[in-house]
Design a protein around this motif. Structure first.
Motif: not given
Length: 137
Positions: A46-60
């Motif tokens: 991530g960067s600053d307030e953005l956090f990105i992670e591998q989905a376990e059950n679907g995605f955003s």
């Protein structure tokens, strides 16, 4: 009309289907916005307030906007995102939301609607909000 921009959002957390593909996309658009990935935990980045992670059950599937310093930065964001696997969701240009609203929209590799926006000439009350932890009572 007065538009106030501040720290309404504390952070954004995206769950993505392919972390590597998303890393390529977000690295490119952040560089175009003169930002960078500031943390990488292997299973998330991530960067600053953005956090990105591998989905376990679907995605955003959401919409959020990055701030840009001007129309040229909005254009660089759009071009970088297209080269890095994003798809067009609105070419750079002025929008009717308020005078001077200049934006571009991309779909990231998971279909999230990512915007870069310049609100026209303006001044800010401060560059950023800085938090300092207080000692426990």
């Amino acid at each position: 009309m007065k538009f106030q921009r501040g720290r309404l959002i504390d952070h954004i957390h995206l769950n993505v289907a392919d972390l590597g593909r998303s890393r390529t996309f977000y690295d490119a658009v952040l560089v175009a916005l003169e930002r960078e990935i500031t943390f990488d935990f292997g299973s998330a980045f991530g960067s600053d307030e953005l956090f990105i992670e591998q989905a376990e059950n679907g995605f955003s599937r959401i919409h959020f906007a990055f701030q840009a310093d001007g129309p040229e930065m909005v254009k660089r964001f759009h071009e970088a995102g297209l080269r890095a696997g994003g798809s067009d969701n609105g070419a750079p240009g002025e929008r009717p939301y308020h005078p001077g609203y200049y934006a571009a929209y991309l779909r990231d590799p998971d279909g999230n609607n990512i915007e870069a926006v310049y609100h026209g000439p303006h001044t800010r009350s401060c560059a950023a909000v800085e938090l300092t932890a207080l000692p426990p009572k």
